[in-house]
Design a protein around this motif. Structure first.
Motif, PDB file in Angstrom:
ATOM      1  N   LEU A 211       4.863  -7.490  -4.685  1.00 38.49           N
ATOM      2  CA  LEU A 211       4.061  -6.434  -4.786  1.00 38.49           C
ATOM      3  C   LEU A 211       4.214  -5.021  -3.874  1.00 38.49           C
ATOM      4  N   VAL A 212       4.851  -5.543  -2.847  1.00 40.50           N
ATOM      5  CA  VAL A 212       5.370  -4.366  -1.866  1.00 40.50           C
ATOM      6  C   VAL A 212       6.633  -3.465  -2.525  1.00 40.50           C
ATOM      7  N   ARG A 213       7.375  -4.478  -3.046  1.00 41.95           N
ATOM      8  CA  ARG A 213       8.658  -3.973  -3.610  1.00 41.95           C
ATOM      9  C   ARG A 213       8.476  -2.791  -4.789  1.00 41.95           C
ATOM     10  N   GLU A 214       7.327  -3.426  -5.649  1.00 39.83           N
ATOM     11  CA  GLU A 214       7.103  -2.515  -6.784  1.00 39.83           C
ATOM     12  C   GLU A 214       6.544  -1.445  -6.297  1.00 39.83           C
ATOM     13  N   ALA A 215       5.589  -1.235  -5.280  1.00 34.03           N
ATOM     14  CA  ALA A 215       4.671  -0.106  -5.113  1.00 34.03           C
ATOM     15  C   ALA A 215       5.854   0.969  -4.423  1.00 34.03           C
ATOM     16  N   TYR A 216       7.066   0.422  -3.767  1.00 35.91           N
ATOM     17  CA  TYR A 216       8.163   1.295  -3.236  1.00 35.91           C
ATOM     18  C   TYR A 216       8.812   1.640  -4.654  1.00 35.91           C
ATOM     19  N   MET A 217       9.282   1.156  -5.795  1.00 36.96           N
ATOM     20  CA  MET A 217       9.617   1.349  -6.689  1.00 36.96           C
ATOM     21  C   MET A 217       8.952   2.503  -7.571  1.00 36.96           C
ATOM     22  N   ARG A 218       7.739   2.501  -7.635  1.00 40.21           N
ATOM     23  CA  ARG A 218       6.723   3.447  -8.249  1.00 40.21           C
ATOM     24  C   ARG A 218       6.875   4.704  -7.437  1.00 40.21           C
ATOM     25  N   LEU A 219       6.894   4.704  -6.265  1.00 39.97           N
ATOM     26  CA  LEU A 219       7.043   5.857  -5.449  1.00 39.97           C
ATOM     27  C   LEU A 219       8.462   6.506  -5.766  1.00 39.97           C
ATOM     28  N   GLN A 220       9.597   5.664  -5.845  1.00 41.49           N
ATOM     29  CA  GLN A 220      10.899   6.346  -6.172  1.00 41.49           C
ATOM     30  C   GLN A 220      10.719   6.951  -7.600  1.00 41.49           C
ATOM     31  N   TRP A 239      10.502  -8.972 -15.100  1.00 38.55           N
ATOM     32  CA  TRP A 239       9.179  -9.162 -14.264  1.00 38.55           C
ATOM     33  C   TRP A 239       8.467  -8.132 -13.720  1.00 38.55           C
ATOM     34  N   HIS A 240       9.311  -7.004 -13.369  1.00 43.02           N
ATOM     35  CA  HIS A 240       8.651  -5.900 -12.617  1.00 43.02           C
ATOM     36  C   HIS A 240       8.156  -4.819 -13.576  1.00 43.02           C
ATOM     37  N   VAL A 241       8.523  -4.835 -14.734  1.00 41.85           N
ATOM     38  CA  VAL A 241       8.282  -3.770 -15.701  1.00 41.85           C
ATOM     39  C   VAL A 241       6.796  -3.292 -15.834  1.00 41.85           C
ATOM     40  N   PRO A 242       6.075  -4.630 -16.060  1.00 42.02           N
ATOM     41  CA  PRO A 242       4.484  -4.406 -16.341  1.00 42.02           C
ATOM     42  C   PRO A 242       3.984  -3.782 -15.059  1.00 42.02           C
ATOM     43  N   ALA A 243       4.440  -3.999 -13.772  1.00 43.12           N
ATOM     44  CA  ALA A 243       3.712  -3.455 -12.685  1.00 43.12           C
ATOM     45  C   ALA A 243       4.465  -2.105 -12.277  1.00 43.12           C
ATOM     46  N   LEU A 244       5.629  -1.633 -12.993  1.00 41.76           N
ATOM     47  CA  LEU A 244       6.060  -0.038 -12.622  1.00 41.76           C
ATOM     48  C   LEU A 244       5.344   0.588 -13.744  1.00 41.76           C
ATOM     49  N   ARG A 245       4.757  -0.029 -14.834  1.00 41.64           N
ATOM     50  CA  ARG A 245       4.103   0.686 -15.852  1.00 41.64           C
ATOM     51  C   ARG A 245       2.745   0.994 -15.491  1.00 41.64           C
ATOM     52  N   GLN A 246       2.266   0.192 -14.598  1.00 46.49           N
ATOM     53  CA  GLN A 246       0.947   0.283 -14.047  1.00 46.49           C
ATOM     54  C   GLN A 246       0.545   1.704 -13.401  1.00 46.49           C
ATOM     55  N   LYS A 247      -0.649   2.157 -13.976  1.00 42.94           N
ATOM     56  CA  LYS A 247      -1.143   3.292 -13.134  1.00 42.94           C
ATOM     57  C   LYS A 247      -1.683   3.032 -11.815  1.00 42.94           C
TER      58      LYS A 247
END
Length: 793
Positions: A211-220, A239-247
Motif C-alpha cells: 500500500l505504501v509502495r503503491e502510494a509512492y508510485m501514484r505520486l510519481q 498485482w499493482h495495476v488495479p491500485a495504480l488505476r485507483q482514484k
C-alpha cells in the motif's frame, strides 16, 4: 482491438517473464509514449543510461546498500527477458526518458532494518506453542500479519490448473510476439481485470507493505503526467495495476508515506547470474528455469527444435551418443505430449520428458546435467567499467585483469605454482580476499603434488560477493590496505591464542608485511598470559606451518621463530602434568594435541629453520616421560611409544617389552585397550605395523583372547573403533595372520598355503612378471634385459 488513447498506459507484467517482455515491447512500439515509468528504486535513475553501454550484458542487478553499513543491502535483478529491462532498452533506443517509480531504497533499506528488529523482539516474546509458526511473506522480508497469496497460483487454480508455472507458460509465455493475437494491449487488459478481481476478493492479501509502495508510485505517475501529459507508460508488477488505476487524493497518498524511516544509500549495477534468478539458489525471483525462459525469449522461431539442438550439443560434449535422429524424435515426442496434455506448445515439462526418454535413455543422471547447465544455467552478466563502484571494487577489478583471473559463475579448479610470479600473485589475491570475508576461492588439497610450492583453489564467483566487497571497503581502498586493516583489527579482537596464530599464518599466506608486526605483538602477549597447555598445543602447528612459507614465497619468517620456540618449550614443561589424572574424553583430546605438537616439532626442528637444533631431543624426552607414568591415560602412553618408535628413538624390542607389560594380567583391561588404541589407532598406520611385526600382533592376540568375559564388553567399543579405521586389505591380512597363528608367517606351511607375499624366499618368476610393465613406464628401448632384471630384483 484495444487502443492507447489517453491516461497512463499500465503494463502489468510478471517479473522475469519472456512472454511479458515481448508483450511490453510490442505495446511500447504501438503506443510510443513520451516517458516510461518502471517499478524500481528512483535512486537508480542516473544509472539507466549505462544500460545502453556495449559492455553492459544482462543478467545484471541494481545493488543498493547503506553507506555506513554495506551489509544492509538489496538487489533488483534484471535479465535479458525481464520486462523492465526491455522497457529500459526501448526507452534508450527511442530517446524517451525512463524513470524508476517504486519506493526509494533509502526507505526500503531502513524499513527492512526496523522490521528485523521488530521480528527479533517478537520472537523473544513468542509463546512456546507458536514457536513453529512461520511468518507469512518471509521470502521477500515482509512481516505482514495477513496470509500472503500468490496471484498466479490463485489464477491457475481458478482456471483448473494445479501448476502455476505451466498455466503461465500456456497463457502468456508461449504466445506470439504480439501478445494475445494481433492486439498488443490485450494481455495487459486481461491481467488487469484478473488482478482487480483478486484484490477485490482478497484485499491486499497479506501485502500490506505494498500500500505504501503503491502510494509512492501514484505520486510519481501524477508528476510524470504534469510534465509529459497523458502519454505515460508504466511497467510494473501486474498485482499493482488495479491500485495504480485507483482514484485517490494526493493528500491520502502522502499521508501513507509520512514518517517512513530513512537510511543513506548508494546504488550501482553489479553482475548477476541465471542461477541466482532461480529458486534452486535460494533467491525467490519467481522462476524455476531462467535458462529455459532466456531461450524462449531469444529464439526467433521453432523454440522446441532449437532447444533440443542445445541439449544434444551439451550431451555430445559430455561424450554421450546423441544423433540428429535423437533430436528429431525428441521434438516429435514433445509435440505429441503437448497435444495429449492439451497445451498450445510443448513447455519445459514436455521437453524434459522427451529428453529423458529419447536422449537420456530414461536416466535422470544426464537429465540432471541438462537441468543444471541449460534449464537453470550459469550465464554471468557484465557491467561496464563506468558504473559506480567503491574504490576497493575498482582495485579488485584491476588486479583480476592484471593476473588474468576472470570471475566466472561456473565452479572450477585452479592449480597454482608459487614459483611463478603470476601464480604467486593470484595466491596472494585469493588469500587476501578470504581474509576480508570475500570467499571467491576456497583452498583444497592438491592432487598432483604435496610440495609447498603448489596450491589448488576451487573458484566460483557469486553475485553476493559484490556486497562483501562493498562491506570490506570500510577497511581500505585497495585489496592490500583493506586486508591489512582487517587483519590488525581481527588480531586485537581475537580471544583464543589459536585464533591469533591462525591469523599470523593467513597474514603470511596473503603477504601482509605491515599487519604481521601487530599480529606478532598480540600473539606474544597472548602466549605469555595463556597457561593452558591445550591452548598452546592448538596454537603451535599453525605457527610452525607459517615458518615454512619462507622457502617458496620469499617471506621473512624469523620473527615467528622465537615465539614458536617459546611456545614449544612451555608445552614441553607443561604437557606431562596436564596429561595426568584426566578422564577418557580429556585424554582423547590431549592425544590429538600430542600428535599435533609432534608434527609441529618435526617441522620446527628441520634443517634450514632458525630453531635450536636440540628441540627434537627435548621433545623425545617428554615422550619418554609420558610412556613411563602410570598416572597418564593409556591412550596417551601408547601414542608416545608409537611416536618414539616411528622416529627411531625406540627399538622394536623395547616397544614389544612395553606392550607386553601393559597387556599383562595385572593391567586393567580398559586401560590396556586404550593403550592399544593409542599405539596402533587414530589413523597412524598401526594396522601395517601389526602386519609387519608379528611379535606385536602376537601380544595383542594373546591379550585379547585372555580378557575376562565380564570385562570384554567394556573394552569392545575401544577395540572396534581402533580396528575399524584400518583399510579393508589390512583387516583381511590381519585376519589371515591371526587365523594361521603366531610363528606361521614365513614358514614352509605359509609358503605351501599359496597365500601371496608370505614365501620364505624371493620368487624369481613372480618378480620377472612385473619387469615388462616397469620397463614400459621407465621408457626403456627393450622390454628388459638380464642386467635390468638383476637390478630390479
Amino acid at each position: 482491438m484495444t487502443t492507447f488513447t489517453a491516461g497512463p498506459l499500465l503494463l502489468g507484467v510478471r517479473h522475469h517473464g519472456p512472454g511479458s517482455a515481448r508483450a511490453v515491447r510490442a505495446a511500447l512500439e504501438a503506443a510510443t509514449p513520451e516517458v516510461v515509468l518502471i517499478e524500481g528504486p528512483p535512486e537508480a535513475d542516473a544509472l539507466i543510461p549505462l544500460a545502453a553501454e556495449k559492455d553492459m550484458r544482462p543478467p545484471v542487478a541494481l545493488l543498493a546498500h547503506v553507506v555506513d553499513e554495506p551489509g544492509r543491502s538489496a538487489f533488483w535483478p534484471l535479465a535479458e527477458f525481464s520486462p523492465e529491462w526491455v522497457a529500459i532498452r526501448w526507452a534508450l533506443e527511442h530517446g524517451v526518458p525512463a524513470r524508476f517509480i517504486d519506493l526509494p531504497a533509502t526507505h526500503t533499506l531502513a524499513w527492512g532494518n526496523e522490521e528485523e528488529k521488530r521480528t527479533a523482539e517478537g520472537q523473544q516474546g513468542q509463546e512456546q506453542e507458536e514457536k513453529g509458526e512461520k511468518e507469512a511473506g518471509a521470502s521477500d522480508r515482509s512481516v505482514d500479519a495477513g496470509v500472503r497469496i500468490d496471484p498466479l497460483a490463485v489464477l491457475a487454480e481458478t482456471a483448473g490448473h494445479d501448476d502455476p508455472e505451466r498455466w503461465w507458460e500456456d497463457v502468456v509465455e508461449h504466445r506470439g510476439g504480439a501478445g494475445f493475437g494481433a492486439d498488443p494491449f490485450a494481455p495487459f487488459t486481461a491481467l488487469e481485470e484478473a488482478m482487480g478481481a483478486l484484490r477485490e476478493a482478497y484485499g491486499v492479501g497479506g501485502h500490506d507493505r505494498d500500500l505504501v509502495r503503491e502510494a509512492y508510485m501514484r505520486l510519481q505517475m501524477r508528476a510524470a503526467q504534469r510534465e509529459f501529459g497523458d502519454e505515460v507508460a508504466v511497467v510494473c508488477g501486474a498485482w499493482h495495476v488495479p491500485a495504480l488505476r485507483q482514484k485517490t487524493t494526493v493528500a491520502a497518498d502522502r499521508a501513507l508515506l509520512k514518517g517512513l524511516p530513512k537510511a543513506k544509500a548508494d546504488m550501482t549495477w553489479v553482475p548477476w547470474t541465471h542461477r541466482r534468478l532461480s529458486r534452486v539458489s535460494g533467491y525467490g525471483a519467481g522462476i524455476d528455469s531462467p535458462g529455459w525462459y532466456g531461450h524462449l525469449f531469444a529464439a526467433p522461431d521453432r523454440p522446441v527444435e532449437r532447444w533440443m539442438t542445445k541439449v544434444a550439443r551439451l550431451l555430445r560434449d559430455e561424450d554421450r551418443m546423441v544423433s540428429s535422429a535423437h533430436v528429431i524424435e525428441a521434438v516429435r515426442l514433445a509435440d505429441t505430449l503437448a497435444a495429449m496434455r492439451g497445451r498450445p506448445l510443448p513447455g519445459l515439462t514436455e521437453t524434459t520428458d522427451a529428453v529423458r526418454a529419447v536422449m537420456c535413455e530414461g536416466s535422470d543422471v544426464p537429465l540432471g546435467l541438462v537441468h543444471d547447465r541449460l534449464v537453470v544455467g550459469d550465464v554471468l552478466g557484465e557491467v561496464p567499467q563506468s558504473a559506480p563502484a567503491v574504490p576497493l571494487q575498482r582495485d579488485l577489478a584491476r588486479a583480476q585483469k592484471r593476473l588474468r583471473l576472470k570471475p566466472e559463475p561456473m565452479e572450477r579448479e585452479l592449480e597454482l605454482d608459487l614459483r611463478g610470479e603470476t601464480d604467486a600473485g593470484r595466491s596472494r589475491l585469493l588469500h587476501r580476499l578470504r581474509l576480508l570475508g570475500i570467499a571467491w576461492g576456497e583452498p583444497i588439497a592438491s592432487r598432483g603434488s604435496t610440495g609447498t610450492f603448489r596450491e589448488t583453489w576451487r573458484l566460483r564467483w557469486e553475485p553476493e560477493l559484490s556486497v562483501r566487497v562493498a562491506e570490506a571497503g570500510v577497511w581500505g581502498t585497495t585489496v592490500l590496505s583493506a586486508a591489512t586493516g582487517k587483519a590488525e583489527a581481527d588480531a586485537v579482537a581475537a580471544h583464543a591464542l589459536a585464533d591469533v596464530t591462525a591469523l599470523a599464518e593467513r597474514c603470511l599466506l596473503a603477504e601482509l608485511p605491515d599487519a604481521l608486526p601487530v599480529v606478532m605483538r598480540v600473539l606474544a602477549d597472548r602466549a605469555a598470559l595463556d597457561a593452558d597447555v591445550g591452548h598452546l598445543a592448538q596454537a603451535l602447528p599453525a605457527l610452525v606451518r607459517s615458518l615454512r612459507y619462507g622457502d617458496v614465497r620469499g617471506t621473512d619468517t624469523h620473527a615467528l621463530t622465537d615465539v614458536a620456540v617459546g611456545l614449544a618449550e612451555r608445552i614441553f614443561v607443561g604437557l606431562p602434568p596436564a596429561c595426568a589424572a584426566i578422564d577418557a574424553e580429556a585424554a582423547e583430546h590431549m592425544r590429538r594435541h600430542v600428535d599435533a605438537v609432534h608434527g609441529a616439532v618435526g617441522l620446527l626442528g628441520e634443517p634450514g629453520t632458525a630453531a635450536p637444533g636440540g628441540i627434537r631431543e627435548r621433545w623425545h624426552s617428554v615422550l619418554r616421560v609420558l610412556t613411563g607414568r602410570d598416572t597418564v591415560p593409556g591412550v596417551i602412553r601408547g601414542r608416545a611409544v608409537r611416536l618414539l618408535l616411528d622416529d627411531g628413538e625406540l627399538g622394536q624390542d623395547e616397544a614389544a617389552r612395553l606392550m607386553g607389560l601393559v597387556l599383562s594380567p595385572g593391567t586393567e583391561p580398559g586401560d590396556a585397550a586404550a593403550w592399544i588404541e593409542g599405539f596402533v589407532g587414530g589413523g597412524s598406520g598401526g594396522g601395517m605395523l601389526l602386519v609387519h611385526d608379528e611379535r606385536l600382533l602376537g601380544l595383542v592376540d594373546a591379550w585379547l583372547t585372555g580378557v575376562p568375559a565380564e570385562a570384554f564388553t567394556d573394552v569392545l567399543p575401544l577395540l572396534r573403533r581402533t580396528f575399524s579405521e584400518y583399510e579393508a586389505g589390512v583387516r583381511r591380512t590381519l585376519g589371515e595372520l591371526v587365523r594361521r597363528g603366531p610363528g606361521a608367517r614365513g614358514s614352509a606351511e605359509a609358503a605351501a598355503s599359496g597365500i601371496p607375499g608370505f614365501a620364505p624366499d624371493l620368487d624369481p618368476g613372480r618378480a620377472d612378471a612385473v619387469l615388462p610393465v616397469l620397463s614400459l613406464l621407465l621408457g626403456l628401448d627393450e622390454a628388459y634385459d638380464d642386467d635390468f632384471a638383476g637390478v630390479a630384483r
